[in-house]
Design an enzyme around this catalytic site. Structure first.
Site, PDB file in Angstrom:
ATOM      1  N   THR A   1     -20.839   5.390 -21.695  1.00 23.69           N
ATOM      2  CA  THR A   1     -20.573   4.023 -21.643  1.00 23.69           C
ATOM      3  C   THR A   1     -19.179   3.718 -22.147  1.00 23.69           C
ATOM      4  O   THR A   1     -18.490   4.381 -22.962  1.00 23.69           O
ATOM      5  CB  THR A   1     -21.439   3.270 -22.796  1.00 23.69           C
ATOM      6  OG1 THR A   1     -22.923   3.646 -22.429  1.00 23.69           O
ATOM      7  CG2 THR A   1     -21.390   1.676 -22.647  1.00 23.69           C
TER       8      THR A   1
ATOM      9  N   ARG B   1     -34.868   2.811 -15.343  1.00 25.06           N
ATOM     10  CA  ARG B   1     -34.697   2.546 -17.033  1.00 25.06           C
ATOM     11  C   ARG B   1     -33.435   1.831 -16.880  1.00 25.06           C
ATOM     12  O   ARG B   1     -32.304   2.095 -16.525  1.00 25.06           O
ATOM     13  CB  ARG B   1     -34.571   3.691 -17.460  1.00 25.06           C
ATOM     14  CG  ARG B   1     -34.113   3.733 -18.987  1.00 25.06           C
ATOM     15  CD  ARG B   1     -32.532   3.643 -19.291  1.00 25.06           C
ATOM     16  NE  ARG B   1     -32.240   3.924 -20.930  1.00 25.06           N
ATOM     17  CZ  ARG B   1     -31.121   3.947 -21.203  1.00 25.06           C
ATOM     18  NH1 ARG B   1     -30.009   3.580 -20.231  1.00 25.06           N
ATOM     19  NH2 ARG B   1     -30.669   4.082 -22.488  1.00 25.06           N
ATOM     20  N   VAL B   2     -33.261   0.631 -17.658  1.00 27.92           N
ATOM     21  CA  VAL B   2     -32.264  -0.088 -17.981  1.00 27.92           C
ATOM     22  C   VAL B   2     -31.922   0.166 -19.385  1.00 27.92           C
ATOM     23  O   VAL B   2     -32.753  -0.132 -20.111  1.00 27.92           O
ATOM     24  CB  VAL B   2     -32.411  -1.630 -17.448  1.00 27.92           C
ATOM     25  CG1 VAL B   2     -31.323  -2.131 -17.749  1.00 27.92           C
ATOM     26  CG2 VAL B   2     -32.310  -1.405 -15.934  1.00 27.92           C
ATOM     27  N   GLY B   3     -30.515   0.351 -19.819  1.00 32.32           N
ATOM     28  CA  GLY B   3     -30.138   0.251 -21.276  1.00 32.32           C
ATOM     29  C   GLY B   3     -29.593  -0.855 -21.714  1.00 32.32           C
ATOM     30  O   GLY B   3     -30.095  -1.984 -21.324  1.00 32.32           O
ATOM     31  N   ASP B   4     -29.045  -0.784 -22.877  1.00 33.21           N
ATOM     32  CA  ASP B   4     -28.512  -1.756 -23.561  1.00 33.21           C
ATOM     33  C   ASP B   4     -27.140  -2.648 -22.905  1.00 33.21           C
ATOM     34  O   ASP B   4     -27.013  -3.864 -23.042  1.00 33.21           O
ATOM     35  CB  ASP B   4     -28.112  -1.719 -24.892  1.00 33.21           C
ATOM     36  CG  ASP B   4     -27.134  -0.735 -25.109  1.00 33.21           C
ATOM     37  OD1 ASP B   4     -27.044   0.310 -24.277  1.00 33.21           O
ATOM     38  OD2 ASP B   4     -26.178  -0.540 -26.129  1.00 33.21           O
TER      39      ASP B   4
ATOM     40  N   THR C   1     -21.842   1.148 -27.757  1.00 31.84           N
ATOM     41  CA  THR C   1     -21.857   2.396 -26.894  1.00 31.84           C
ATOM     42  C   THR C   1     -23.008   3.249 -27.965  1.00 31.84           C
ATOM     43  O   THR C   1     -22.730   3.291 -28.872  1.00 31.84           O
ATOM     44  CB  THR C   1     -20.549   3.343 -26.640  1.00 31.84           C
ATOM     45  OG1 THR C   1     -20.050   3.566 -27.746  1.00 31.84           O
ATOM     46  CG2 THR C   1     -19.562   2.328 -25.848  1.00 31.84           C
ATOM     47  N   GLY C   2     -23.837   3.969 -27.064  1.00 30.29           N
ATOM     48  CA  GLY C   2     -24.703   4.808 -27.810  1.00 30.29           C
ATOM     49  C   GLY C   2     -26.046   4.438 -27.188  1.00 30.29           C
ATOM     50  O   GLY C   2     -26.464   4.110 -26.064  1.00 30.29           O
TER      51      GLY C   2
ATOM     52  N   GLY D   1     -29.063   3.258 -26.219  1.00 25.73           N
ATOM     53  CA  GLY D   1     -29.491   1.873 -25.683  1.00 25.73           C
ATOM     54  C   GLY D   1     -30.691   1.254 -26.259  1.00 25.73           C
ATOM     55  O   GLY D   1     -30.858   0.256 -26.665  1.00 25.73           O
TER      56      GLY D   1
HETATM   57  N1  GLY Z   1     -25.757   2.663 -24.041  1.00 24.53           N
HETATM   58  C1  GLY Z   1     -26.003   2.963 -22.836  1.00 24.53           C
HETATM   59  C2  GLY Z   1     -27.275   3.347 -22.552  1.00 24.53           C
HETATM   60  O1  GLY Z   1     -28.231   3.657 -23.436  1.00 24.53           O
HETATM   61  O2  GLY Z   1     -27.688   3.215 -21.442  1.00 24.53           O
END
Ligand code: GLY
Length: 399
Positions: free
Chosen positions: A237, A265-268, A288-289, A291
């Site tokens: 990220t 899967r969708v992150g943050d 970043t990190g 999600g």
């Molecule tokens: N922060 C990016 C993710 O977890 O997809």
């Protein structure tokens, strides 16, 4: 990419729980004093992989460019870079070997937002998020619909899986499945898994992975990093927030997300309020990190609301980190398998970079944020916990 020692300023001294709030405030003062005690405009903050692109973005701001366009200039760099495996072209794929990208942006001056999730075959998803904002009545598009929208807007379809990312993915498949890689009929199968004499479980596992990595064709100097990424899937990220002289502010975040994730899967990163939030009255923040953890504390929005109610950038970011830790009862045995970095920019130019841990990865890289307010520098984040996430090799009993 690497920093020279001179470029790597440690003006924000590492903080930790043991230092307490007083220590963290001292850290913030020192880092702000190094820039400008009252904050400075223009200012741009971003992740370490934005280092090579922030100069151009800063010059854009100086020349009167829009704040979102400047922020997008930074994150588009790693999206275009096939050697950055955390975002865009060359990003590490999902468990099926398909690269799926997420991104969002917020334009402070017009209070608009755009976002895309789970997009395949289009590398500049940060720009697609902007296109959603500008050329649709929606805020968020996902999957096939987002890809078709991007193509309709003129974005080219391309294969995002590079040879390197494909090989690291193959290493994941061949070491996490009984059915990938040479089978029982292979004349060499015994040789491949011959146990070296008297080694521990983890050493044995890593030695086996090293053999498989060599067979796949991963060069020796890249094997340790590839094995680490298979065992501890990274989330990569890049976030960028940009503030101009007038006090206008915008932000954007883009990613290939968690490596080897379940398809879909969708992150943050594309979640407005989690991966990024920009409010022209307060400031801009991004993440970043891990999600999954950030979504649950709506990190970027939490930080903006904290600052709206009077917290400094450092206090606001640290509070969001503490919410993640609280959700795990501050259990470090579990928290060490996740990480989070927040990038916080207040509209007066004050900023902070905070992280759950001091650093990460096989090479124990410190978490840094890159700041440009006329002077470009990489600054170590203020960490909540001492030590490194995903310690290498894992200690016995950590699973
Ligand atoms: N922060 C990016 C993710 O977890 O997809």
């Amino acid at each position: 990419m690497s920093f020279s020692r001179r470029e790597f300023l440690t003006t924000a001294v590492v903080g930790s729980l043991s230092l307490g709030l007083r220590g963290q405030e001292t850290n913030e003062q020192s880092s702000r004093t190094a820039a400008n005690p009252a904050g400075k405009r223009p200012t741009i903050i971003t992740a370490h992989n934005g280092y090579n692109y922030i100069d151009e973005a800063f010059n854009m701001l100086r020349g009167g460019a829009d704040t979102l366009d400047a922020a997008l200039r930074v994150v588009r760099g790693p999206e275009d870079d096939p050697h950055d495996d955390s975002v865009g072209l060359g990003g590490l794929p999902n468990e099926d070997g398909v690269v799926e990208l997420d991104a969002c942006c917020m334009h402070g001056p017009t209070r608009r937002a755009g976002s895309v999730g789970g997009v395949r075959n289009i590398k500049n998803v940060s720009l697609v998020a902007k296109a959603v904002m500008e050329h649709s009545g929606h805020v968020m598009l996902v999957g096939e619909g987002a890809e078709r929208f991007a193509v309709a807007q003129g974005f080219p379809r391309e294969d995002l899986l590079t040879e390197h990312s494909r090989k690291v993915w193959l290493l994941y498949k061949e070491t996490h499945s009984d059915w990938w890689g040479p089978g029982l009929a292979d004349p060499n199968w015994k040789k491949r898994f011959e146990a070296p004499p008297r080694v521990g479980e983890w050493q044995l596992r890593m030695q086996r992975m090293d053999v498989v990595a060599a067979e796949i064709g991963i060069p020796p100097e890249m094997r340790r990093d590839a094995i680490h990424k298979v065992l501890f899937p990274p989330t990569g990220t890049i976030h960028c927030s940009a503030l101009n002289e007038k006090g206008e502010i915008s932000g954007c975040t883009t990613t290939s997300g968690l490596a080897w994730k379940v398809p879909g899967r969708v992150g943050d990163s594309p979640i407005i309020g989690a991966g990024c939030y920009s409010d022209p009255d307060v400031g801009s923040a991004g993440a970043t990190g891990s999600g999954e953890e950030n979504i649950k504390v709506v990190g970027a929005h939490t930080i903006i609301e904290n600052m709206r109610h009077g917290m400094s950038p450092l206090e606001a970011g640290t509070d969001a980190l503490k919410r993640i830790a609280h959700a795990y009862d501050n259990d470090l045995d579990r928290l060490r398998f996740m990480d989070m970095t927040y990038y916080v920019l207040r509209k007066d130019g004050a900023w902070a970079g905070v992280s759950l841990w001091e650093g990460y990865g096989a090479d124990r890289k410190p978490h840094t944020i890159v700041v440009h307010d006329g002077i470009k520098r990489a600054v170590k984040t203020v960490n909540l916990f001492p030590g490194f996430s995903q310690d290498w090799p894992p200690t016995p009993g950590s699973y």
